[in-house]
Design a protein around this motif. Structure first.
Motif, PDB file in Angstrom:
ATOM      1  N   GLY A  54      49.404 -42.536  -9.509  1.00  0.00           N
ATOM      2  CA  GLY A  54      49.433 -41.738  -8.287  1.00  0.00           C
ATOM      3  C   GLY A  54      50.440 -42.395  -7.331  1.00  0.00           C
ATOM      4  O   GLY A  54      51.101 -41.727  -6.676  1.00  0.00           O
ATOM      5  N   ALA A  55      50.211 -43.572  -7.306  1.00  0.00           N
ATOM      6  CA  ALA A  55      51.339 -44.133  -6.497  1.00  0.00           C
ATOM      7  C   ALA A  55      52.863 -44.221  -6.855  1.00  0.00           C
ATOM      8  O   ALA A  55      53.727 -43.878  -6.020  1.00  0.00           O
ATOM      9  N   LEU A  56      53.230 -44.002  -8.083  1.00  0.00           N
ATOM     10  CA  LEU A  56      54.308 -43.676  -8.653  1.00  0.00           C
ATOM     11  C   LEU A  56      54.649 -42.421  -8.308  1.00  0.00           C
ATOM     12  O   LEU A  56      55.887 -42.179  -7.864  1.00  0.00           O
ATOM     13  N   ARG A  57      53.814 -41.332  -8.367  1.00  0.00           N
ATOM     14  CA  ARG A  57      54.125 -40.052  -7.933  1.00  0.00           C
ATOM     15  C   ARG A  57      54.615 -39.810  -6.525  1.00  0.00           C
ATOM     16  O   ARG A  57      55.351 -39.475  -6.165  1.00  0.00           O
ATOM     17  N   ARG A  58      53.714 -40.592  -5.793  1.00  0.00           N
ATOM     18  CA  ARG A  58      54.098 -40.653  -4.156  1.00  0.00           C
ATOM     19  C   ARG A  58      55.256 -41.196  -3.953  1.00  0.00           C
ATOM     20  O   ARG A  58      56.121 -40.545  -2.959  1.00  0.00           O
ATOM     21  N   HIS A  59      55.641 -42.224  -4.618  1.00  0.00           N
ATOM     22  CA  HIS A  59      56.911 -43.069  -4.451  1.00  0.00           C
ATOM     23  C   HIS A  59      58.228 -42.053  -4.906  1.00  0.00           C
ATOM     24  O   HIS A  59      58.929 -41.891  -4.102  1.00  0.00           O
ATOM     25  N   CYS A  60      57.902 -41.258  -5.822  1.00  0.00           N
ATOM     26  CA  CYS A  60      58.968 -40.322  -6.442  1.00  0.00           C
ATOM     27  C   CYS A  60      59.092 -39.137  -5.343  1.00  0.00           C
ATOM     28  O   CYS A  60      60.082 -38.837  -5.016  1.00  0.00           O
ATOM     29  N   LEU A  61      57.819 -38.637  -4.961  1.00  0.00           N
ATOM     30  CA  LEU A  61      57.867 -37.490  -3.944  1.00  0.00           C
ATOM     31  C   LEU A  61      58.722 -37.690  -2.733  1.00  0.00           C
ATOM     32  O   LEU A  61      59.212 -36.847  -1.938  1.00  0.00           O
ATOM     33  N   LEU A  62      58.762 -39.180  -2.198  1.00  0.00           N
ATOM     34  CA  LEU A  62      59.495 -39.570  -0.898  1.00  0.00           C
ATOM     35  C   LEU A  62      61.037 -39.419  -0.986  1.00  0.00           C
ATOM     36  O   LEU A  62      61.666 -39.235   0.012  1.00  0.00           O
ATOM     37  N   ARG A  63      61.354 -39.240  -2.438  1.00  0.00           N
ATOM     38  CA  ARG A  63      62.901 -39.767  -2.536  1.00  0.00           C
ATOM     39  C   ARG A  63      63.418 -38.528  -3.605  1.00  0.00           C
ATOM     40  O   ARG A  63      64.841 -38.506  -3.616  1.00  0.00           O
ATOM     41  N   GLU A 102      63.321 -34.005  -4.884  1.00  0.00           N
ATOM     42  CA  GLU A 102      62.450 -32.680  -4.872  1.00  0.00           C
ATOM     43  C   GLU A 102      61.317 -32.811  -5.969  1.00  0.00           C
ATOM     44  O   GLU A 102      61.262 -33.612  -6.938  1.00  0.00           O
ATOM     45  N   ARG A 103      60.401 -31.943  -5.609  1.00  0.00           N
ATOM     46  CA  ARG A 103      59.278 -31.988  -6.471  1.00  0.00           C
ATOM     47  C   ARG A 103      59.554 -31.590  -8.239  1.00  0.00           C
ATOM     48  O   ARG A 103      58.712 -32.260  -8.809  1.00  0.00           O
ATOM     49  N   THR A 104      60.253 -30.803  -8.258  1.00  0.00           N
ATOM     50  CA  THR A 104      60.562 -30.446  -9.613  1.00  0.00           C
ATOM     51  C   THR A 104      61.189 -31.711 -10.307  1.00  0.00           C
ATOM     52  O   THR A 104      61.368 -31.563 -11.561  1.00  0.00           O
ATOM     53  N   LYS A 105      61.732 -32.567  -9.691  1.00  0.00           N
ATOM     54  CA  LYS A 105      62.387 -33.748 -10.379  1.00  0.00           C
ATOM     55  C   LYS A 105      61.371 -34.929 -10.785  1.00  0.00           C
ATOM     56  O   LYS A 105      61.633 -35.784 -11.438  1.00  0.00           O
ATOM     57  N   VAL A 106      59.905 -34.805 -10.153  1.00  0.00           N
ATOM     58  CA  VAL A 106      59.047 -35.878 -10.150  1.00  0.00           C
ATOM     59  C   VAL A 106      58.604 -35.671 -11.681  1.00  0.00           C
ATOM     60  O   VAL A 106      58.027 -34.814 -12.081  1.00  0.00           O
ATOM     61  N   PRO A 107      58.393 -36.907 -12.336  1.00  0.00           N
ATOM     62  CA  PRO A 107      57.818 -36.835 -13.640  1.00  0.00           C
ATOM     63  C   PRO A 107      56.470 -36.546 -13.665  1.00  0.00           C
ATOM     64  O   PRO A 107      55.543 -36.676 -12.753  1.00  0.00           O
ATOM     65  N   ARG A 162      59.815 -30.353 -19.555  1.00  0.00           N
ATOM     66  CA  ARG A 162      59.018 -31.093 -18.558  1.00  0.00           C
ATOM     67  C   ARG A 162      59.619 -32.476 -18.597  1.00  0.00           C
ATOM     68  O   ARG A 162      59.793 -33.248 -19.476  1.00  0.00           O
ATOM     69  N   ILE A 163      59.299 -32.983 -17.283  1.00  0.00           N
ATOM     70  CA  ILE A 163      59.991 -34.349 -17.189  1.00  0.00           C
ATOM     71  C   ILE A 163      58.900 -35.569 -17.164  1.00  0.00           C
ATOM     72  O   ILE A 163      57.852 -35.220 -16.594  1.00  0.00           O
ATOM     73  N   VAL A 164      59.057 -36.293 -18.198  1.00  0.00           N
ATOM     74  CA  VAL A 164      58.355 -37.717 -18.450  1.00  0.00           C
ATOM     75  C   VAL A 164      58.924 -38.705 -18.161  1.00  0.00           C
ATOM     76  O   VAL A 164      60.187 -38.764 -18.573  1.00  0.00           O
ATOM     77  N   ALA A 165      58.273 -39.957 -17.982  1.00  0.00           N
ATOM     78  CA  ALA A 165      58.784 -41.281 -17.939  1.00  0.00           C
ATOM     79  C   ALA A 165      58.425 -41.979 -18.808  1.00  0.00           C
ATOM     80  O   ALA A 165      56.864 -42.227 -18.827  1.00  0.00           O
ATOM     81  N   ALA A 166      58.915 -43.267 -19.204  1.00  0.00           N
ATOM     82  CA  ALA A 166      58.565 -44.327 -19.856  1.00  0.00           C
ATOM     83  C   ALA A 166      59.043 -45.465 -18.851  1.00  0.00           C
ATOM     84  O   ALA A 166      59.927 -45.626 -18.394  1.00  0.00           O
ATOM     85  N   LEU A 167      57.800 -46.322 -18.912  1.00  0.00           N
ATOM     86  CA  LEU A 167      57.849 -47.534 -17.952  1.00  0.00           C
ATOM     87  C   LEU A 167      57.625 -48.715 -18.512  1.00  0.00           C
ATOM     88  O   LEU A 167      56.710 -48.764 -19.407  1.00  0.00           O
ATOM     89  N   GLN A 168      58.082 -49.920 -18.286  1.00  0.00           N
ATOM     90  CA  GLN A 168      57.737 -51.211 -18.334  1.00  0.00           C
ATOM     91  C   GLN A 168      57.172 -51.681 -17.015  1.00  0.00           C
ATOM     92  O   GLN A 168      58.252 -51.596 -16.261  1.00  0.00           O
ATOM     93  N   ALA A 169      56.127 -52.327 -16.822  1.00  0.00           N
ATOM     94  CA  ALA A 169      55.588 -52.651 -15.434  1.00  0.00           C
ATOM     95  C   ALA A 169      55.231 -54.097 -15.505  1.00  0.00           C
ATOM     96  O   ALA A 169      54.845 -54.602 -16.584  1.00  0.00           O
TER      97      ALA A 169
END
Length: 497
Positions: free
Chosen positions: A438-447, A449-454, A424-431
């Motif tokens: 939720g906003a990050l997930r929506r950001h990724c879904l716009l760009r 495929e769903r299977t690539k979203v952490p 499963r895909i997970v992400a580490a971030l420095q913000a």
């Protein structure tokens, strides 16, 4: 005057690293050659120091390899040059890697390696240059440098490079990056990283002044660059991003800087405006390569508006091949193979299964494609591919999307073992500010495929860096794995109740 082979110090046939020191010292002995902010050596002082070290090696009857730790940059560079001029190979290791991998290095290389004879070196400081043996007749193919890399396995590997591979790289760098006859080069990271060591060695070989940071503190580095009047910066994208942020925060503008040489990872376009504001006169030159291949491709001002990692350097041949080894047409993704005079000799410790050679060509397992203009586009590093739900995904693709989010300063993506998906895909971030998952997930879904979203986002307050200034992926992955295990345990407990 622009750099060309005709006006380079090695144009007269001096084809080994360190060969130009005598002529440079004779021409302008009192000119500053190297400084770490605490110690500065002129050209003549550098030559005497190197000669004293050569004499120490000769009196110790040192074997063909000598271990050089990089805790102190100026002595480390002198030792590298002394080893090179004496026909030996320097095993250059960052102190952190020496602490972590020292036993493996010594166990593997000990029969042919001596740890630097510091006592003999000190004994000869007062008589530097006296009794220095003549330089052996060095073949361009002779090894002079052994460095450490980790690659896809995460285990240390020692790669070996020849004089020819770096001398030729010096020539290509000068031409491709439009370097002048008189530069001031700044190296902001540890010399255990081949990018920084190359930048420093190149500067000394050409007779340019090189300034080296003792530790990467962005604000302090900016002040030193300003004081030194640095014209060239050799940096990773992470270092450049942090330097630009420090300059923006402190209101610094370094108009002296004319070239920024960027490598070690993909440089994200979102940083361009901030870099331009802090370094208003600097051209950015991004180049792609590896420890095993040296230069592969270059993306300079002419390609600034294009995607990809630029066009192959002159004399470097690039092919993209399919699974059967056949050469693929433009636009088709496959494995990147390289043929050039810059390739490494091989590994002298450890191995990398993704690194393979055939008929003078080499691949490290990276994948990408060539476009109709001959520009290379990198899909991802072979060792960072994640197989999830039967789909091959490159971590770099997802990281690039995450970095487009205004609140994300750094991003690293990993695959965690999963019984359903394989990984499963997970992400580490420095913000930079609080970021909503939720906003990050929506950001990724716009760009993506769903299977690539952490599936999970882990926010790290402290972002580990390697001594070379790149994201410390093993350390970040260890922290992510620990958090994933804790999250999985929490899910299991909730299910049980």
């Amino acid at each position: 005057m622009r750099f060309s082979l005709g006006n380079s110090p090695d144009a007269a046939g001096r084809s080994h690293v360190g060969a130009t020191l005598d002529a440079l010292a004779g021409k302008d002995p009192d000119r500053a050659a190297v400084s770490d902010g605490r110690e500065t050596l002129t050209r003549s002082e550098l030559l005497r120091r190197v000669q004293a070290m050569q004499a120490g090696l000769a009196s110790a009857r040192a074997p063909q390899r000598v271990l050089v730790a990089t805790a102190d940059a100026v002595p480390a560079l002198c030792r590298l040059l002394a080893a090179a001029r004496s026909g030996r190979a320097a095993v250059v290791v960052d102190p952190a890697h020496l602490q972590r991998y020292g036993d493996a290095i010594r166990d593997t290389l000990a029969p042919l390696m001596l740890e630097w004879p510091v006592a003999l070196e000190k004994d000869r400081q007062g008589n530097a240059g006296a009794g220095v043996p003549g330089e052996p007749s060095l073949r361009p193919e002779a090894p002079f440098y052994i460095g450490l890399t980790s690659g896809s396995t995460g285990r240390p590997k020692a790669f070996q490079r020849s004089h020819r591979s770096w001398i030729e790289s010096f020539r290509l760098a000068g031409a491709a990056f439009a370097l002048d006859a008189d530069e001031r080069v700044f190296v902001p990271g540890g010399l255990g990283h081949s990018l920084h060591l190359f930048g420093a060695a190149h500067a000394l070989h050409q007779g340019w002044r090189v300034d080296i940071a003792r530790g990467f503190q962005p604000a302090a580095v900016m002040r030193r660059m300003q004081a030194a009047g640095s014209t060239v910066l050799v940096a990773t994208p992470t270092q450049l991003r942090l330097l630009a942020r420090a300059g923006e925060r402190d209101g610094l503008r370094l108009a002296c800087l004319r070239r920024i040489l960027i490598s070690g990872a993909k440089w994200h376009e979102r940083d361009r405006d901030r870099v331009a504001a802090v370094f208003p006169q600097a051209e950015c030159h991004e180049f792609y390569g590896t420890s095993e291949t040296s230069f592969i491709s270059h993306r300079g001002p002419a390609d600034a508006c294009s995607e990809g990692v630029g066009r192959p350097f002159p004399g470097v041949e690039v092919e993209v091949r399919g699974a059967g080894g056949d050469r693929l047409a433009e636009g088709m993704e496959g494995e990147i193979w390289v043929r050039s005079p810059l390739l490494f000799d091989g590994y002298v410790m450890g191995d990398e299964p993704m690194t393979r050679s055939a008929d003078g060509w080499l691949t490290v397992g990276d994948r990408g494609h060539l476009d109709s203009a001959g520009r290379l586009h990198l899909a991802g590093r072979g060792g960072r591919m994640i197989v999830t739900s039967g789909l091959n995904v490159f971590a770099e693709e997802i990281e690039a999307v995450l970095m487009e989010h205004a609140g994300v300063l750094q991003a690293a993506v990993f695959g965690v073992a999963d019984g359903l998906r394989g990984a499963r895909i997970v992400a580490a971030l420095q913000a930079g500010a609080e970021v909503d998952p939720g906003a990050l997930r929506r950001h990724c879904l716009l760009r993506l495929e769903r299977t690539k979203v952490p599936l999970r986002f882990h926010i790290l307050d402290d972002w580990p860096l390697t001594p070379g200034g790149k994201s410390d992926l093993p350390a970040i992955e260890a922290e992510v794995s620990k958090r994933e295990e804790a999250a999985d345990a929490g899910v299991s407990r909730r299910r049980e109740t």
